[in-house]
Design a protein around this motif. Structure first.
Motif: not given
Lengths: 413, 413
Positions: A36, A38-39, A43, A83, B3-5, B7-11, B14-15, B116-117
């Protein structure tokens, strides 16, 4: 004070169903070895500008943020996934098999089965361009339906390959650059009047009869599908799939295989869709990373309608959503409230779901409360302390237990 | 493409941690008899206009949607919860005990511990105005920390009641209407220079010495706290809490009890906060529903930093996040691929996490892949079919099993 149109509140009853849906999806995707991710919910608009379909671009929740950035609430997952993969492709063994369950936002006209915020499970295989990967994805999509008791009489996977239409254009000496435009005619073929379609086809110097004839090609003579169908057969899934040349999908990034899953009853509602998008990662990374990819998404709105509309799936839901409270502590002697609270702490720490009345209340009323929360056992604390009376509420049987045996007893039951 | 500053990606790595966090929170909240709900990600801006604090109002992701509505991405849960409860208050037994885990959005200056998120667990008790309800909430907040191995040497709950400051103003003959303004001075007391605070206090005709003296009130002589502390004592939680009159919380809707949880080391980072908001539901429903309420939220950003920064909690994380692949099917004889795929289907349907190579690959390479995905067992399909060789990879032991015994064997192990 009202919520916005097209958005949902999830009261506990509705949330319990959402959990039932997501938990099962998650379990099945994991059993296929998918992990799993998530992003972000928001965006840069840039991410969707070239890659998504025309329709999606007009439906964005798009705005300029306080930092003067052109942003939008994500309308789909695939560009975000591309991305993520483009940025760290080297770190992962191929094929990458990832899934996510998250909310999406589209400014749709309010109508049946369409909401402005909805959830999707997205599953993708990246780094493998073979029919084996396509079959694995379709197999997973089917499993994500079957886990709820849906069978091949309930839903159908319609498969196509966009390249077949590319070849058709070439054969009829039409410019391949107009494939996208041509596919949108095919997409609307079954919804539009014959004369409208015929009119549009004239700009391609094609007639409807030629298109109809091609649509009728028997599966056996469609090149390139035999491997995929053999792979599906090995998995015992041939009864779930059908070749259908009208399936082309609305998104611009698909490059080959496309498929859509339909409810067999109920006006053939579309439940899920996906396909192969071999160029998207390269586009998003401006050529730095080039990996073949394919994936699909199932949305929660239509899917929920289907599950709640069939008797055999609804029974499973009723069973799964029964309230899970383990024990309601009935305080028969208010002097024992400190001991009751301590016991609640202990039981909760051992994983038992425990409830009790925060206020001093008559014993009969406490038993009523135990019923309301659906407790399996009532644990009565009174004069017998440190022994307690444990009542199995459904059967009205009871036994006396020492407080120290309670965790073990409730954990086992 | 970035990505926007904020905000996080969850690889997937991380997820996996996010799941570990949310799963444990969910389990603990349920064990307290709380049930899960959610609201929309986007709400009418109106919902936050009067009720939230000044700071929050300047931090909104706010825009006008395509339907010309003034909307914003939710910056907090409490107004949504109040809206939900106000609309259906009669349908639920009181006290209502609800929780949610969801993303929130604030346009913060990018800085350590602020995004921010971000995600929050929100827990609320509605329809009970007693210290018992306050203690139950604080007890749950503490349990949501302890489940990860955090102890009273790691975190501290600081408790206050805004009414104490109201009484202070009255005693010093200052207008109670300016309570909010006065509390924001107290809120900044420890961060601002003495002369700045003293200057602000002059507009209240108060001096810093009087405020400081009041701050030093010994717990025993603070009226109204004895019941709450007794309730906490019964739960064995007295070591986790401390009276602290500087805690006032920034949100305008709090009416009495307020509390905040702090990391004992690391500059006393704030981990969670909450309090009683007895008027909010009435305000939101314009007087139609009037229910006392209290609740708190824990954010995921600082909390994650704390868990990942301590040795004893990090060990638990490492243990919990070990990859769960159950079996990797090694196809030693490509003629057996159909049988291997069928077996994968069967095992997955029985709940085992199964992986295998989509492409024909040398056996040694397949064992390497089994290692990469962290498989516990390799199941080798070859000449012995319908028997298979099952290797426990960590111990390099093996046994021969019939394919039909495999589901049971892998399910048990």
């Amino acid at each position: 004070m009202q919520r916005l149109p097209g958005f949902r509140d999830f009261y506990p009853e509705e949330f319990a169903f959402r959990n039932y849906l997501f938990d099962n999806w998650r379990r099945v995707a994991r059993s296929f070895g998918f992990v799993e991710y998530d992003g972000p919910t928001l965006e840069p608009t840039e991410l969707y500008k070239k890659k998504s379909g025309e329709e999606l671009k007009t439906q964005l929740f798009r705005f300029v943020d306080q930092g003067n950035r052109d942003v939008c609430m994500r309308p789909e997952m695939t560009p975000t996934l591309a991305r993520l993969v483009a940025a760290r492709a080297r770190e992962y063994r191929k094929p990458i098999k990832w899934f996510s369950i998250s909310p999406f936002f589209r400014f749709e006209k309010p109508q049946k089965g369409r909401l402005r915020e909805f959830y999707q499970i997205n599953c993708d295989i990246i780094g493998d361009d073979s029919p084996a990967a396509d079959a694995e994805l379709i197999g997973l999509a089917i499993a994500l339906h079957r886990v709820f008791g849906l069978t091949e009489t309930d839903f159908l996977v319609r498969i196509n390959n966009r390249n077949l239409w590319a070849e058709f254009l070439i054969k009829h000496q039409q410019p391949i650059e107009r494939l996208s435009e041509f596919l949108s005619i095919i997409d609307r073929l079954e919804r539009e009047k014959e004369e409208v379609t015929a009119g549009k086809l004239r700009s391609f110097q094609l007639d409807l009869a030629a298109v109809r004839e091609f649509l009728g090609t028997p599966p056996g003579s469609v090149p390139g599908f035999s491997e995929l169908f053999r792979e599906l057969q090995w998995r015992g899934l041939e009864g779930f799939v059908q070749l259908d040349l009208t399936i082309v999908r609305g998104l611009d990034y698909y490059t080959g295989l496309v498929f859509e899953i339909f409810d067999r009853e109920k006006e053939n509602r579309s439940l899920a869709g996906g396909g192969r998008y071999n160029n998207l990662i390269s586009t998003i990374s401006e050529g730095e990373t080039d990996l073949p990819a394919a994936g699909f998404a199932i949305g929660d709105v239509t899917f929920t309608k289907l599950l709640q509309g069939l008797d055999h799936t609804r029974q499973r839901i009723d069973y799964a959503l029964r309230t899970p409270c383990g024990a309601f502590i009935v305080i028969a002697d208010e002097m024992r409230r400190p001991e009751a609270l301590e016991l609640a702490q202990t039981l909760r720490r051992s994983g038992v779901i425990v409830d009790y009345s925060l206020q001093p209340t008559k014993v009969a009323r406490q038993f009523q409360q135990a019923g309301t929360v659906g407790a399996k056992y009532a644990v009565v604390i009174g004069q017998e302390w440190p022994q307690v009376r444990v009542k199995l509420l459904a059967e009205r049987t009871e036994q006396i237990l020492s407080k120290d045996d309670l965790s073990l007893f409730l954990g086992d039951n």
